[in-house]
Design an enzyme around this catalytic site. Structure first.
Site, PDB file in Angstrom:
ATOM      1  N   GLN A 195       0.822  -1.212   0.000  1.00  0.00           N
ATOM      2  CA  GLN A 195       0.000   0.000   0.000  1.00  0.00           C
ATOM      3  C   GLN A 195       0.860   1.267   0.000  1.00  0.00           C
ATOM      4  O   GLN A 195       0.483   2.279  -0.592  1.00  0.00           O
ATOM      5  CB  GLN A 195      -0.962   0.001   1.193  1.00  0.00           C
ATOM      6  N   HIS A 266      22.098 -12.342   7.132  1.00  0.00           N
ATOM      7  CA  HIS A 266      20.955 -11.542   6.668  1.00  0.00           C
ATOM      8  C   HIS A 266      19.673 -12.371   6.648  1.00  0.00           C
ATOM      9  O   HIS A 266      18.653 -11.961   7.172  1.00  0.00           O
ATOM     10  CB  HIS A 266      21.232 -10.973   5.275  1.00  0.00           C
ATOM     11  N   GLU A 331      27.223  -9.818  -5.680  1.00  0.00           N
ATOM     12  CA  GLU A 331      26.907  -8.512  -5.110  1.00  0.00           C
ATOM     13  C   GLU A 331      28.154  -7.930  -4.442  1.00  0.00           C
ATOM     14  O   GLU A 331      28.542  -6.783  -4.688  1.00  0.00           O
ATOM     15  CB  GLU A 331      25.779  -8.673  -4.091  1.00  0.00           C
ATOM     16  N   HIS A 332      28.782  -8.708  -3.551  1.00  0.00           N
ATOM     17  CA  HIS A 332      30.005  -8.295  -2.861  1.00  0.00           C
ATOM     18  C   HIS A 332      31.125  -9.272  -3.209  1.00  0.00           C
ATOM     19  O   HIS A 332      30.928 -10.487  -3.130  1.00  0.00           O
ATOM     20  CB  HIS A 332      29.823  -8.313  -1.344  1.00  0.00           C
ATOM     21  N   ASP A 365      29.076  -1.874   3.988  1.00  0.00           N
ATOM     22  CA  ASP A 365      27.672  -1.828   4.372  1.00  0.00           C
ATOM     23  C   ASP A 365      27.331  -0.564   5.148  1.00  0.00           C
ATOM     24  O   ASP A 365      26.186  -0.115   5.131  1.00  0.00           O
ATOM     25  CB  ASP A 365      27.319  -3.044   5.249  1.00  0.00           C
TER      26      ASP A 365
END
Length: 433
Positions: A195, A266, A331-332, A365
Site C-alpha cells: 500500500q 541476513h 553482489e560483494h 555496508d
C-alpha cells in the site's frame, strides 16, 4: 556446532553444472501474492487515503482515524536525533559524511559543444523532482539504508524526498528517524507494504506521487515495485544478499569465516562462497566456521544459509578464481590476496569489490563511502550500484544554426522519405535554403 558446507572442485568434469545448481535461486513469482498486491494497488488508486488507512490498521495493528496521523512532524525526527547517545550520533555522522563525499564525485554535469556551422549539441542534467524512499520497519531497523538511499538523492539535487516506514503497533525506531533527519529527508509517512508503494506511485489526497521509488522491502514490497514500474522508476529488485571471497590462503581463516557470516546472517537465502587455490586453507576456514558460529546471535540463520546455499570452492590458481567470479557476478566480492589490484583487473562483473586482507565487506555496508545498494542474483553483469546518477536524468539539447538546418535537413529528408514519412521530410525541407 558443526555444519556441512558444499565443497566443489573446479577441476571436476561436472563443475559447471554443480556451480549452476549452487547459484540457482527459485523465488518464482507467487501468483497469490501477485494477485493480492494487484488488489492493494487498485484499492489505493481508487480510494486513496482511506485504503492506505485501512491496510495500515489491518497489517500494522494500528488505530489510525485520519490520514494526517500517518505523517510524522519534522520535530519528531529532530527529537530522535537529539535523543541518541553520543556514540551513535558520531557513528551516523561519520557514515553520512563519507557517503556524501563519495556521492559528490558521482554527479553528472551538463555539457555541450558547437559544430563548425554553429549548430550546438549538448546534454542537460536535471535532478528528479520528488523521490520516495521505502524503509523496512518492525523487527528490521536499517538506518544505514536510509543514509545510503537518501544522501545520493540529496546530492543529486532532488528537491523533495518522501520516506515511508511501517510502524507496527505504532512503534518507531529512533535510529531510523535520526538517520532520516541527518540525511535531509523532507517528509515521513508511517506506512509500509504494497500500500505504501502504491501510494507513492499514484499519490493519494495526503501522500504525494513521486517520480522514483528506492529502498529495500519484503516480497510484497518487491512485487509492488515491479508492478508500478513504468508509472514510476524504481532502483532495482534486490534478491538475497551475497558475498564471494577469493583468498590465496594467507589471510587469517577466522577473518574469512566471519566475513562469510556477515552476509549469511541476513537471511536463510543469503549466499556466502569462498574460493581458494589452497585446499588446506579451505579446511582451516571450515574449522573456523564450526568454532566461531556458536558465538553468534543469528547462528541458526547462518547455519541454514551456509548449508543450503554456501560453498567452499577449490581452484587451480587465482586466474581461474577470477573466471568463476565473473560467472557468478556477485553482489560483494572480497579479494583477500597479496596483490588485489592485479587480480582486480581480471574482474568484470561485481557490485562492489573489496581489495586486500583488511577490507571487510561490512565496512562497505556502513561507512566506507560507496553505496551498499548493489545488484544481486548475477545482475552485476549489466547493472550498477545505486548512486547519484540514479536521481538525475539526461535531456538532449539540439540548437541548429541556419547552415546546420540546411545540411541536416537534406539528410533528414532523404531518410524520412525512405521511411515514407512525408511530413517528417517536408518539415525538414522547409528549412533548406
Amino acid at each position: 556446532m558443526s555444519i556441512n558446507i558444499t565443497r566443489l572442485d573446479a577441476s571436476f568434469v561436472d563443475f559447471d553444472r554443480q556451480l549452476k545448481d549452487l547459484l540457482a535461486f527459485n523465488e518464482s513469482d507467487d501468483l497469490e501474492i501477485h494477485q493480492r498486491v494487484l488488489t492493494i494497488i487498485a484499492d489505493v488508486r481508487n480510494n486513496g487515503d482511506q485504503a492506505v488507512i485501512d491496510y495500515t490498521n489491518r497489517f500494522d495493528h494500528r488505530a489510525v482515524m485520519e490520514a494526517s496521523e500517518l505523517e510524522l512532524a519534522p520535530e519528531t525526527l529532530k527529537a530522535a536525533w537529539d535523543s541518541l547517545p553520543t556514540e551513535q550520533t558520531q557513528a551516523l555522522q561519520t557514515a553520512a559524511e563519507r557517503i556524501r563525499a563519495y556521492a559528490e564525485h558521482q554527479k553528472i554535469e551538463s555539457w555541450h559543444y558547437t559544430e563548425a556551422d554553429g549548430t550546438v549539441l549538448g546534454q542537460k542534467i536535471t535532478p528528479l523532482d520528488r523521490v520516495g524512499l521505502y524503509v523496512p520497519g518492525g523487527k528490521a531497523a536499517y538506518p544505514s539504508s536510509v543514509l545510503m538511499n537518501a544522501i545520493p538523492a540529496k546530492v543529486a539535487g532532488v528537491s523533495e524526498l518522501i520516506m515511508v516506514v511501517p510502524t507496527p503497533g505504532g512503534a518507531t525506531n529512533l535510529l531510523v528517524l535520526a538517520a532520516a533527519y541527518l540525511a535531509g529527508v523532507d517528509r515521513v509517512f508511517t506506512i509500509g507494504g504494497a500500500q505504501a508503494i502504491a501510494a507513492l506511485a499514484y499519490g493519494t489526497q495526503t501522500i504525494p506521487a513521486v517520480a522514483k521509488i528506492v529502498g529495500p522491502g519484503n516480497i510484497y514490497v518487491a512485487t509492488a515495485k515491479k508492478l508500478v514500474f513504468g508509472q514510476v522508476g524504481i532502483d532495482m529488485i534486490a534478491g538475497p544478499s551475497e558475498i564471494l571471497i577469493i583468498c590465496d590462503g594467507k589471510t587469517n581463516p577466522d577473518w574469512i569465516a566471519m566475513d562469510l557470516f556477515s552476509q549469511a546472517e541476513h537471511d536463510e537465502n543469503a549466499q556466502a562462497i569462498l574460493i581458494s587455490d589452497d585446499e588446506s586453507f579451505l579446511n582451516a576456514v571450515q574449522q573456523s566456521i564450526n568454532t566461531l558460529l556458536p558465538s553468534l546471535e543469528r547462528a541458526e540463520i547462518i547455519k541454514t544459509s551456509l548449508t543450503t546455499r554456501g560453498a567452499l570452492i577449490k581452484v587451480k590458481d587465482l586466474n581461474q578464481a577470477a573466471t568463476i567470479a565473473n560467472l557468478i557476478a556477485p553482489e560483494h566480492l572480497e579479494l583477500s590476496v597479496e596483490d588485489p589490484e592485479t587480480l582486480c583487473k581480471d574482474i568484470r562483473h561485481a557490485g562492489a569489490i573489496f581489495l586486500g586482507r583488511y577490507t571487510a565487506e561490512a565496512l562497505g555496508d556502513y561507512c566506507a563511502g560507496p553505496n551498499h545498494v548493489l545488484p544481486t542474483s548475477g545482475t552485476a553483469r549489466f547493472s550498477s550500484p545505486l548512486g547519484v546518477y540514479d536521481f538525475q536524468k539526461r535531456t538532449s539539447l539540439i540548437n541548429c544554426s541556419k547552415a546546420g538546418a540546411d545540411t541536416l535537413g537534406k539528410t533528414a529528408s532523404i531518410l524520412a522519405r525512405g521511411e515514407s514519412l512525408t511530413a517528417h521530410a517536408r518539415s525538414a525541407e522547409y528549412r533548406i535554403k
